[in-house]
Enzyme design. Structure first.
Site, PDB file in Angstrom:
ATOM      1  N   GLN A 101       0.850  -1.187   0.000  1.00 17.17           N
ATOM      2  CA  GLN A 101       0.000   0.000   0.000  1.00 17.17           C
ATOM      3  C   GLN A 101       0.891   1.244   0.000  1.00 17.17           C
ATOM      4  OE1 GLN A 101      -1.998  -1.618   3.683  1.00 17.17           O
ATOM      5  NE2 GLN A 101      -3.702  -0.527   2.779  1.00 17.17           N
ATOM      6  N   ASP A 104       6.196   4.967  -0.939  1.00 17.50           N
ATOM      7  CA  ASP A 104       7.505   5.584  -0.673  1.00 17.50           C
ATOM      8  C   ASP A 104       8.662   4.980  -1.461  1.00 17.50           C
ATOM      9  OD1 ASP A 104       7.393   3.943   2.601  1.00 17.50           O
ATOM     10  OD2 ASP A 104       8.102   3.151   0.691  1.00 17.50           O
ATOM     11  N   HIS A 119      -1.108   1.596  -4.432  1.00 22.57           N
ATOM     12  CA  HIS A 119      -1.541   2.988  -4.301  1.00 22.57           C
ATOM     13  C   HIS A 119      -0.618   3.957  -5.032  1.00 22.57           C
ATOM     14  CE1 HIS A 119      -3.935   1.897  -0.411  1.00 22.57           C
ATOM     15  NE2 HIS A 119      -4.548   1.521  -1.508  1.00 22.57           N
ATOM     16  N   CYS A 127      -0.835  14.210 -14.690  1.00 20.76           N
ATOM     17  CA  CYS A 127      -1.798  15.294 -14.954  1.00 20.76           C
ATOM     18  C   CYS A 127      -3.126  14.954 -14.286  1.00 20.76           C
ATOM     19  CB  CYS A 127      -1.994  15.428 -16.468  1.00 20.76           C
ATOM     20  SG  CYS A 127      -3.350  16.527 -16.891  1.00 20.76           S
ATOM     21  N   CYS A 130      -5.694  14.434 -17.589  1.00 21.22           N
ATOM     22  CA  CYS A 130      -5.563  13.323 -18.567  1.00 21.22           C
ATOM     23  C   CYS A 130      -4.745  12.162 -18.017  1.00 21.22           C
ATOM     24  CB  CYS A 130      -4.942  13.837 -19.869  1.00 21.22           C
ATOM     25  SG  CYS A 130      -3.197  14.261 -19.713  1.00 21.22           S
ATOM     26  N   CYS A 152      -2.001  19.473 -21.831  1.00 15.32           N
ATOM     27  CA  CYS A 152      -3.469  19.609 -22.011  1.00 15.32           C
ATOM     28  C   CYS A 152      -4.013  20.719 -21.115  1.00 15.32           C
ATOM     29  CB  CYS A 152      -4.171  18.280 -21.682  1.00 15.32           C
ATOM     30  SG  CYS A 152      -4.412  17.999 -19.917  1.00 15.32           S
ATOM     31  N   SER A 191      -2.777  -1.526   8.837  1.00 13.08           N
ATOM     32  CA  SER A 191      -3.902  -1.457   9.779  1.00 13.08           C
ATOM     33  C   SER A 191      -5.102  -2.215   9.209  1.00 13.08           C
ATOM     34  CB  SER A 191      -4.283   0.006  10.036  1.00 13.08           C
ATOM     35  OG  SER A 191      -4.635   0.621   8.791  1.00 13.08           O
ATOM     36  N   ASN A 215       2.755  -6.886  13.410  1.00  7.11           N
ATOM     37  CA  ASN A 215       2.237  -5.558  13.730  1.00  7.11           C
ATOM     38  C   ASN A 215       2.243  -5.438  15.249  1.00  7.11           C
ATOM     39  OD1 ASN A 215       0.569  -3.288  14.204  1.00  7.11           O
ATOM     40  ND2 ASN A 215      -0.445  -3.614  12.232  1.00  7.11           N
ATOM     41  N   ALA A 233       8.264  -4.576  12.655  1.00  8.80           N
ATOM     42  CA  ALA A 233       8.735  -5.354  11.499  1.00  8.80           C
ATOM     43  C   ALA A 233      10.252  -5.482  11.478  1.00  8.80           C
ATOM     44  CB  ALA A 233       8.250  -4.679  10.216  1.00  8.80           C
TER      45      ALA A 233
HETATM   46  C1  BV8 Z   1     -11.732   3.085  -3.690  1.00  5.71           C
HETATM   47  C2  BV8 Z   1      -2.967   8.143  -0.577  1.00  5.71           C
HETATM   48  C3  BV8 Z   1     -13.607   3.105  -5.074  1.00  5.71           C
HETATM   49  C4  BV8 Z   1      -1.619   7.699  -0.976  1.00  5.71           C
HETATM   50  C5  BV8 Z   1      -4.342   6.594   0.642  1.00  5.71           C
HETATM   51  C6  BV8 Z   1     -15.245  -0.552   0.982  1.00  5.71           C
HETATM   52  C7  BV8 Z   1     -14.783  -1.049  -0.247  1.00  5.71           C
HETATM   53  C8  BV8 Z   1     -14.047  -0.241  -1.113  1.00  5.71           C
HETATM   54  C9  BV8 Z   1     -13.731   1.074  -0.753  1.00  5.71           C
HETATM   55  C10 BV8 Z   1     -14.181   1.563   0.466  1.00  5.71           C
HETATM   56  C11 BV8 Z   1     -14.933   0.752   1.319  1.00  5.71           C
HETATM   57  N1  BV8 Z   1     -15.237   1.503   2.413  1.00  5.71           N
HETATM   58  C12 BV8 Z   1     -14.689   2.719   2.267  1.00  5.71           C
HETATM   59  C13 BV8 Z   1     -14.067   2.799   1.099  1.00  5.71           C
HETATM   60  C14 BV8 Z   1     -13.338   3.971   0.610  1.00  5.71           C
HETATM   61  C15 BV8 Z   1     -11.873   3.981   0.991  1.00  5.71           C
HETATM   62  C16 BV8 Z   1     -11.562   3.305   2.288  1.00  5.71           C
HETATM   63  O1  BV8 Z   1     -11.183   2.145   2.317  1.00  5.71           O
HETATM   64  N2  BV8 Z   1     -11.703   4.046   3.362  1.00  5.71           N
HETATM   65  C17 BV8 Z   1     -11.374   3.516   4.683  1.00  5.71           C
HETATM   66  C18 BV8 Z   1     -10.646   4.583   5.474  1.00  5.71           C
HETATM   67  C19 BV8 Z   1     -12.643   3.029   5.320  1.00  5.71           C
HETATM   68  N3  BV8 Z   1     -11.110   3.365  -0.082  1.00  5.71           N
HETATM   69  C20 BV8 Z   1     -10.796   4.121  -1.132  1.00  5.71           C
HETATM   70  O2  BV8 Z   1     -11.208   5.255  -1.305  1.00  5.71           O
HETATM   71  C21 BV8 Z   1      -9.934   3.466  -2.187  1.00  5.71           C
HETATM   72  N4  BV8 Z   1     -10.570   3.649  -3.444  1.00  5.71           N
HETATM   73  O3  BV8 Z   1     -12.243   2.279  -2.992  1.00  5.71           O
HETATM   74  O4  BV8 Z   1     -12.296   3.573  -4.827  1.00  5.71           O
HETATM   75  C22 BV8 Z   1     -13.743   3.178  -6.522  1.00  5.71           C
HETATM   76  C23 BV8 Z   1     -13.852   1.998  -7.247  1.00  5.71           C
HETATM   77  C24 BV8 Z   1     -14.024   2.085  -8.605  1.00  5.71           C
HETATM   78  C25 BV8 Z   1     -14.037   3.332  -9.243  1.00  5.71           C
HETATM   79  C26 BV8 Z   1     -13.886   4.491  -8.503  1.00  5.71           C
HETATM   80  C27 BV8 Z   1     -13.730   4.435  -7.132  1.00  5.71           C
HETATM   81  C28 BV8 Z   1      -8.578   4.173  -2.275  1.00  5.71           C
HETATM   82  C29 BV8 Z   1      -7.759   3.888  -1.074  1.00  5.71           C
HETATM   83  C30 BV8 Z   1      -6.378   4.538  -1.202  1.00  5.71           C
HETATM   84  C31 BV8 Z   1      -6.377   5.775  -0.374  1.00  5.71           C
HETATM   85  N5  BV8 Z   1      -5.046   6.385  -0.413  1.00  5.71           N
HETATM   86  N6  BV8 Z   1      -3.309   7.435   0.663  1.00  5.71           N
HETATM   87  C32 BV8 Z   1      -0.656   8.285   0.004  1.00  5.71           C
HETATM   88  O5  BV8 Z   1      -0.624   9.529   0.094  1.00  5.71           O
HETATM   89  O6  BV8 Z   1       0.048   7.517   0.670  1.00  5.71           O
HETATM   90  S1  BV8 Z   1      -4.741   5.809   2.088  1.00  5.71           S
HETATM   91  C33 BV8 Z   1      -3.413   5.637   3.132  1.00  5.71           C
HETATM   92  O7  BV8 Z   1      -3.831   4.688   4.126  1.00  5.71           O
HETATM   93  C34 BV8 Z   1      -2.172   5.014   2.522  1.00  5.71           C
HETATM   94  O8  BV8 Z   1      -2.198   4.961   1.125  1.00  5.71           O
HETATM   95  C35 BV8 Z   1      -2.121   3.621   3.083  1.00  5.71           C
HETATM   96  O9  BV8 Z   1      -1.917   2.703   2.090  1.00  5.71           O
HETATM   97  C36 BV8 Z   1      -3.471   3.437   3.626  1.00  5.71           C
HETATM   98  C37 BV8 Z   1      -3.559   2.331   4.675  1.00  5.71           C
HETATM   99  O10 BV8 Z   1      -2.762   2.671   5.725  1.00  5.71           O
HETATM  100  P1  BV8 Z   1      -1.659   1.621   6.256  1.00  5.71           P
HETATM  101  O11 BV8 Z   1      -0.627   1.444   5.209  1.00  5.71           O
HETATM  102  O12 BV8 Z   1      -2.314   0.400   6.797  1.00  5.71           O
HETATM  103  O13 BV8 Z   1      -1.069   2.518   7.405  1.00  5.71           O
HETATM  104  P2  BV8 Z   1      -1.791   2.890   8.781  1.00  5.71           P
HETATM  105  O14 BV8 Z   1      -1.131   4.116   9.301  1.00  5.71           O
HETATM  106  O15 BV8 Z   1      -3.272   2.856   8.616  1.00  5.71           O
HETATM  107  O16 BV8 Z   1      -1.395   1.652   9.717  1.00  5.71           O
HETATM  108  C38 BV8 Z   1      -0.023   1.417  10.011  1.00  5.71           C
HETATM  109  C39 BV8 Z   1       0.024   0.113  10.759  1.00  5.71           C
HETATM  110  O17 BV8 Z   1       1.393  -0.191  11.016  1.00  5.71           O
HETATM  111  C40 BV8 Z   1      -0.672   0.183  12.111  1.00  5.71           C
HETATM  112  O18 BV8 Z   1      -1.477  -0.982  12.269  1.00  5.71           O
HETATM  113  C41 BV8 Z   1       0.487   0.168  13.121  1.00  5.71           C
HETATM  114  O19 BV8 Z   1       0.135  -0.542  14.291  1.00  5.71           O
HETATM  115  C42 BV8 Z   1       1.530  -0.593  12.365  1.00  5.71           C
HETATM  116  N7  BV8 Z   1       2.920  -0.283  12.747  1.00  5.71           N
HETATM  117  C43 BV8 Z   1       3.415   0.844  13.303  1.00  5.71           C
HETATM  118  N8  BV8 Z   1       4.767   0.706  13.486  1.00  5.71           N
HETATM  119  C44 BV8 Z   1       5.101  -0.521  13.000  1.00  5.71           C
HETATM  120  C45 BV8 Z   1       3.938  -1.154  12.530  1.00  5.71           C
HETATM  121  N9  BV8 Z   1       3.940  -2.383  11.997  1.00  5.71           N
HETATM  122  C46 BV8 Z   1       5.129  -3.027  11.930  1.00  5.71           C
HETATM  123  N10 BV8 Z   1       6.301  -2.491  12.346  1.00  5.71           N
HETATM  124  C47 BV8 Z   1       6.319  -1.246  12.888  1.00  5.71           C
HETATM  125  N11 BV8 Z   1       7.487  -0.732  13.319  1.00  5.71           N
HETATM  126 ZN    ZN Z   2      -3.001  16.403 -19.224  1.00  4.00          ZN
END
Ligand code: BV8
Ligand code: ZN
Length: 249
Positions: A101, A104, A119, A127, A130, A152, A191, A215, A233
């Site tokens: 996901q 970076d 992602h 763009c 487009c 564009c 998460s 995790n 990790a």
């Molecule tokens: C979409 C931008 C539809 C990039 C991000 C049900 C089904 C489908 C979709 C949805 C649904 N319900 C809701 C949705 C919409 C939404 C969604 O899931 N929302 C959630 C919040 C409920 N999903 C979307 O919008 C997705 N698109 O579904 O489109 C569609 C379909 C067809 C046509 C049109 C539209 C798009 C999702 C992508 C969003 N982009 N960011 C960026 O800038 O990075 S989200 C962001 O959170 C990141 O991209 C990241 O990937 C994502 C998840 O986070 P994690 O990677 O898990 O990180 P997090 O901080 O949450 O957790 C870290 C974990 O690590 C913790 O558990 C912690 O304990 C642990 N940790 C900490 N330290 C350590 C560790 N583990 C190991 N070692 C350590 N040292």
């Molecule tokens: Zn363009």
């Protein structure tokens, strides 16, 4: 104290098909903030303002400042033992893949192979209108230089998937196909809160794979894991690699 109980250790042979599913947590020990930890990005900023098309259109400069800050942060860090362990694992299991996901690029920098970026990648610029990839500097000053524009006329945006946007279809479909076939999936630092990516460990489990979660915290997947290693990790992965290396040697 070995991490892997015997009944799981026995599931590994040189033919075992392995996938590593990763989230922001695997980059935490490189110094990159996660999203949902207490000091994570979403504790300070509203995701819909910073990681959605609407948010970008409303204030492109604000969103670019956030992504440029993150780009500079990532450029200043390096992969940690968690990423590097995967490179070592892949020497034993060359067909294994990384489904991430994260945007970076630290998996690639660590020498991981067969990487699927669900992602997108923060260093790609596209763009807004487009979607064409744009060849522009990865660091610029939106205030003094303005935001680059595509031929564009569309505004440049970071090449990542925002909330409400679909994931790159080919990448997602390839990853989902792999998940149907793997024998073991490690879910590391996710998460399992963001869909459809979060479906991956559940799908692997439903397809009969052994799923090991790494995790420090509990997640919605923890109770479904064959083994939940509640450790960072960068600590757990090197230990696991040593155990498997010894068992397979
Ligand atoms: C979409 C931008 C539809 C990039 C991000 C049900 C089904 C489908 C979709 C949805 C649904 N319900 C809701 C949705 C919409 C939404 C969604 O899931 N929302 C959630 C919040 C409920 N999903 C979307 O919008 C997705 N698109 O579904 O489109 C569609 C379909 C067809 C046509 C049109 C539209 C798009 C999702 C992508 C969003 N982009 N960011 C960026 O800038 O990075 S989200 C962001 O959170 C990141 O991209 C990241 O990937 C994502 C998840 O986070 P994690 O990677 O898990 O990180 P997090 O901080 O949450 O957790 C870290 C974990 O690590 C913790 O558990 C912690 O304990 C642990 N940790 C900490 N330290 C350590 C560790 N583990 C190991 N070692 C350590 N040292
Ligand atoms: Zn363009």
């Amino acid at each position: 104290m070995p991490n892997l109980p015997d009944h799981l250790l026995r599931r590994f042979t040189s033919e075992t098909r392995i996938a590593f599913f990763t989230g922001a947590g695997i980059s935490a020990e490189s110094g990159i903030p996660t999203f949902r930890d207490k000091d994570g990005y979403w504790s300070k900023y509203d995701p819909m303002r910073l990681a959605s098309v609407q948010g970008f259109r409303a204030d492109p400069e604000l969103v670019w400042n956030w992504y440029l800050y993150r780009r500079e942060k990532i450029l200043s860090v390096k992969p940690n033992p968690g990423h590097i362990s995967i490179t070592k694992f892949q020497k034993l299991f060359p067909d294994s893949c990384v489904i991430t996901q994260n945007v970076d690029g630290l998996h690639e920098q660590a020498g991981n192979q067969n990487i699927y970026e669900l992602h997108g990648n923060i260093f790609i610029t596209r763009c807004l209108e487009c979607s064409q990839e744009m060849d522009v500097p990865i660091i610029f000053n939106p205030v003094t230089e303005g935001i680059p524009r595509c031929e564009c006329g569309g505004l440049a945006r970071p090449g990542v998937v925002w909330f409400g946007e679909s994931l790159p279809m080919q990448t997602l479909s390839d990853a989902m196909t792999l998940v149907q076939q793997v024998d073991v999936l490690f879910t590391i630092g996710s998460s399992t809160a963001v869909y459809p990516a979060a479906q991956i460990p559940f799908d692997a489990r439903n397809n009969g794979a052994v799923v090991i979660e790494i995790n420090p915290d509990q997640t919605p997947f923890t109770s479904h894991a064959d083994l939940a290693m509640q450790a960072p990790a960068g600590v757990a992965m090197p230990q696991l690699f040593e155990e498997l290396y010894a068992a397979l040697a």
